[in-house]
Motif scaffolding. Structure first.
Motif, PDB file in Angstrom:
ATOM      1  N   LYS A 220       0.839  -1.212   0.000  1.00 46.81           N
ATOM      2  CA  LYS A 220       0.000   0.000   0.000  1.00 46.81           C
ATOM      3  C   LYS A 220       0.866   1.251   0.000  1.00 46.81           C
ATOM      4  N   ALA A 221       1.891   1.247   0.851  1.00 43.47           N
ATOM      5  CA  ALA A 221       2.777   2.420   0.918  1.00 43.47           C
ATOM      6  C   ALA A 221       3.464   2.652  -0.422  1.00 43.47           C
ATOM      7  N   VAL A 222       3.912   1.568  -1.062  1.00 48.13           N
ATOM      8  CA  VAL A 222       4.571   1.706  -2.369  1.00 48.13           C
ATOM      9  C   VAL A 222       3.576   2.256  -3.393  1.00 48.13           C
ATOM     10  N   ALA A 223       2.377   1.715  -3.391  1.00 41.18           N
ATOM     11  CA  ALA A 223       1.358   2.157  -4.366  1.00 41.18           C
ATOM     12  C   ALA A 223       1.004   3.634  -4.171  1.00 41.18           C
ATOM     13  N   ASP A 224       1.020   4.073  -2.913  1.00 35.82           N
ATOM     14  CA  ASP A 224       0.679   5.476  -2.610  1.00 35.82           C
ATOM     15  C   ASP A 224       1.895   6.401  -2.670  1.00 35.82           C
ATOM     16  N   HIS A 225       3.048   5.856  -3.040  1.00 34.57           N
ATOM     17  CA  HIS A 225       4.303   6.625  -3.103  1.00 34.57           C
ATOM     18  C   HIS A 225       4.658   7.232  -1.755  1.00 34.57           C
ATOM     19  N   ARG A 226       4.392   6.485  -0.706  1.00 36.36           N
ATOM     20  CA  ARG A 226       4.840   6.923   0.628  1.00 36.36           C
ATOM     21  C   ARG A 226       6.216   6.313   0.908  1.00 36.36           C
ATOM     22  N   PRO A 227       7.005   6.941   1.818  1.00 34.70           N
ATOM     23  CA  PRO A 227       8.370   6.459   2.053  1.00 34.70           C
ATOM     24  C   PRO A 227       8.430   5.057   2.661  1.00 34.70           C
ATOM     25  N   VAL A 228       9.293   4.232   2.098  1.00 35.26           N
ATOM     26  CA  VAL A 228       9.502   2.860   2.577  1.00 35.26           C
ATOM     27  C   VAL A 228      11.002   2.617   2.642  1.00 35.26           C
ATOM     28  N   VAL A 229      11.454   1.906   3.673  1.00 35.18           N
ATOM     29  CA  VAL A 229      12.867   1.533   3.760  1.00 35.18           C
ATOM     30  C   VAL A 229      12.983   0.015   3.886  1.00 35.18           C
ATOM     31  N   ALA A 230      13.721  -0.590   2.968  1.00 32.34           N
ATOM     32  CA  ALA A 230      14.004  -2.024   3.040  1.00 32.34           C
ATOM     33  C   ALA A 230      15.130  -2.279   4.039  1.00 32.34           C
ATOM     34  N   LEU A 231      15.018  -3.383   4.768  1.00 31.55           N
ATOM     35  CA  LEU A 231      16.047  -3.807   5.733  1.00 31.55           C
ATOM     36  C   LEU A 231      16.385  -5.260   5.424  1.00 31.55           C
ATOM     37  N   GLU A 232      17.647  -5.619   5.551  1.00 25.68           N
ATOM     38  CA  GLU A 232      18.036  -7.002   5.210  1.00 25.68           C
ATOM     39  C   GLU A 232      17.886  -7.932   6.412  1.00 25.68           C
ATOM     40  N   SER A 233      17.989  -9.223   6.165  1.00 22.52           N
ATOM     41  CA  SER A 233      17.845 -10.192   7.247  1.00 22.52           C
ATOM     42  C   SER A 233      19.117 -10.970   7.562  1.00 22.52           C
ATOM     43  N   THR A 234      20.095 -11.025   6.648  1.00 15.13           N
ATOM     44  CA  THR A 234      21.320 -11.761   7.003  1.00 15.13           C
ATOM     45  C   THR A 234      21.967 -11.149   8.234  1.00 15.13           C
ATOM     46  N   ILE A 235      21.779  -9.858   8.407  1.00 17.02           N
ATOM     47  CA  ILE A 235      22.356  -9.206   9.583  1.00 17.02           C
ATOM     48  C   ILE A 235      21.830  -9.841  10.881  1.00 17.02           C
ATOM     49  N   PHE A 236      20.565 -10.269  10.908  1.00 13.89           N
ATOM     50  CA  PHE A 236      20.093 -10.897  12.159  1.00 13.89           C
ATOM     51  C   PHE A 236      20.096 -12.428  12.122  1.00 13.89           C
ATOM     52  N   THR A 237      20.163 -13.036  10.920  1.00 13.47           N
ATOM     53  CA  THR A 237      20.251 -14.510  10.906  1.00 13.47           C
ATOM     54  C   THR A 237      21.697 -14.992  11.031  1.00 13.47           C
ATOM     55  N   HIS A 238      22.654 -14.219  10.495  1.00 18.29           N
ATOM     56  CA  HIS A 238      24.051 -14.666  10.483  1.00 18.29           C
ATOM     57  C   HIS A 238      25.046 -13.683  11.075  1.00 18.29           C
ATOM     58  N   GLY A 239      24.642 -12.429  11.237  1.00 15.16           N
ATOM     59  CA  GLY A 239      25.618 -11.417  11.624  1.00 15.16           C
ATOM     60  C   GLY A 239      25.647 -11.084  13.105  1.00 15.16           C
ATOM     61  N   LEU A 240      24.551 -11.327  13.802  1.00 16.58           N
ATOM     62  CA  LEU A 240      24.474 -10.923  15.206  1.00 16.58           C
ATOM     63  C   LEU A 240      24.032 -12.110  16.063  1.00 16.58           C
ATOM     64  N   PRO A 241      24.582 -12.223  17.274  1.00 23.49           N
ATOM     65  CA  PRO A 241      24.215 -13.347  18.138  1.00 23.49           C
ATOM     66  C   PRO A 241      22.835 -13.146  18.784  1.00 23.49           C
ATOM     67  N   ARG A 242      22.217 -14.254  19.164  1.00 25.11           N
ATOM     68  CA  ARG A 242      20.940 -14.183  19.901  1.00 25.11           C
ATOM     69  C   ARG A 242      21.203 -13.744  21.328  1.00 25.11           C
ATOM     70  N   PRO A 243      20.321 -13.071  22.015  1.00 30.57           N
ATOM     71  CA  PRO A 243      19.025 -12.584  21.526  1.00 30.57           C
ATOM     72  C   PRO A 243      19.126 -11.178  20.938  1.00 30.57           C
ATOM     73  N   ARG A 244      20.355 -10.676  20.845  1.00 35.75           N
ATOM     74  CA  ARG A 244      20.504  -9.300  20.411  1.00 35.75           C
ATOM     75  C   ARG A 244      20.038  -9.113  18.962  1.00 35.75           C
ATOM     76  N   ASN A 245      20.127 -10.200  18.183  1.00 33.42           N
ATOM     77  CA  ASN A 245      19.725 -10.094  16.777  1.00 33.42           C
ATOM     78  C   ASN A 245      18.266  -9.648  16.646  1.00 33.42           C
ATOM     79  N   ILE A 246      17.394 -10.216  17.474  1.00 35.60           N
ATOM     80  CA  ILE A 246      15.958  -9.868  17.378  1.00 35.60           C
ATOM     81  C   ILE A 246      15.747  -8.420  17.809  1.00 35.60           C
TER      82      ILE A 246
END
Ligand code: PSU
Ligand code: MN
Length: 308
Positions: free
Chosen positions: A14-40
């Motif tokens: 909806k935000a994309v369709a309305d041209h409202r600001p959106v920021v993508a965030l990656e997931s490798t940073i929390f699946t492989h880059g940071l230890p639990r529970p800090r990753n979450i």
């Protein structure tokens, strides 16, 4: 949506369709880059930072085989706690259709999925690039080519400090991927504010970035626009500490024969242990800062028609 195989959260589409600001965030940073529970915690905090700045966060990853743009909180927790979670670059994305596993998406895969979903801005920690010894081991991150082919604005704190930064910057030049320094002429050094290399262009505001990106889109340039945003100096890792640790990390890598996709997570985890979590604190600090600047850029892009 462009593809029935990619799931996009309602709020995001909806935000994309309305041209409202959106920021993508990656997931490798929390699946492989940071230890639990800090990753979450870090994954959730990044989303909150984006929201507080007036943009919609879209955390991107592979949930049970489905590339998903805008993971739910439950899905983020599931990926973060999954002992079998994979690391997915672009070439692994379709394999999920058969293995149905959870995967963290790298910068390469996240850039591809963000662009496919119509998202212009992406915040990450540090880029993949040319690995130490690449002239004989040929290890170059697929992030390089993906950033030559996906026209998004990517806010990072430079390339990961474990890489060959000189070679990485040369490759970005060969691939015609532009790099600007955000309020700095120094190319950021991931855990530290300065890598020792400089960038040719410095920008002062989110609006500057929006204007450059709009011009790129107008010209039909296929590449990303890289925004180098340094970790705040007060929160950087002690640079003298870093140099010695990187040498040790490379030696350990060689010693243990770690190869392929495991290389980057191994090096980052090694440095975390060697620095007694100080590298982790710097990684979290720079990521927060990147989420914030990315959201400001997304807001500055606003609904500029030329930047679509
Ligand atoms: N951030 C981390 N750990 C990581 C990565 C990021 O804290 O492992 C990932 C990024 O997603 C980046 C990838 O795209 O590492 C690069 O890995 P490779 O060198 O295998 O392409
Ligand atoms: Mn590699």
């Amino acid at each position: 949506m462009t593809s029935s195989f990619i799931a996009v959260a309602d709020e995001v589409s909806k935000a994309v369709a309305d041209h409202r600001p959106v920021v993508a965030l990656e997931s490798t940073i929390f699946t492989h880059g940071l230890p639990r529970p800090r990753n979450i915690e870090v994954a959730e905090e990044a989303e909150q930072i984006v929201r507080d700045a007036g943009a919609v966060p879209a955390t991107i990853g592979v949930h049970r085989g489905v590339p998903t743009v805008g993971l739910t909180r439950e899905e983020i927790v599931e990926l973060s706690n999954d002992d079998d979670v994979l690391k997915s670059g672009i070439r692994e994305l379709a394999i999920g259709a058969v293995n149905r596993k959870n995967a963290g998406t790298t910068i390469a895969a996240t850039s591809f999925l963000a662009h496919r979903a119509g998202i212009a801005v992406f915040a990450t920690g540090g880029l993949g690039g040319v690995h130490h010894g690449a002239s004989h081991n040929f290890d170059e991150s697929a992030d390089l080519v993906a950033l030559a082919n996906n026209p998004i604005v990517l806010v990072s704190s430079g390339a990961k400090a474990v890489l060959d930064i000189h070679a990485t910057l040369e490759r970005f030049e060969s691939l015609s991927v532009p790099i600007v320094g955000y309020r700095t002429q120094a190319y950021p050094g991931f855990y530290v504010a300065e890598s020792g290399f400089t960038v040719a262009h410095r920008v002062e505001t989110p609006e500057d970035v929006a204007v450059i990106y709009g011009a790129q889109r107008q010209m039909g340039l296929p590449t990303a626009l890289l925004v180098g945003n340094p970790v705040p100096v007060a929160e950087q890792l002690d640079p003298t500490l870093l140099d010695g640790v990187i040498e040790k990390a490379w030696a350990a890598l060689e010693d243990q024969g770690v190869k392929g996709q495991a290389v980057t997570p191994f090096l980052l985890e090694f440095i975390r242990q060697e620095t007694g979590d100080a590298s982790l604190d710097a990684n979290v600090a720079l990521y927060r800062n990147n989420a914030s600047v990315a959201a400001q850029i997304a807001v500055a892009l606003g609904d500029r028609a030329e930047a679509r």
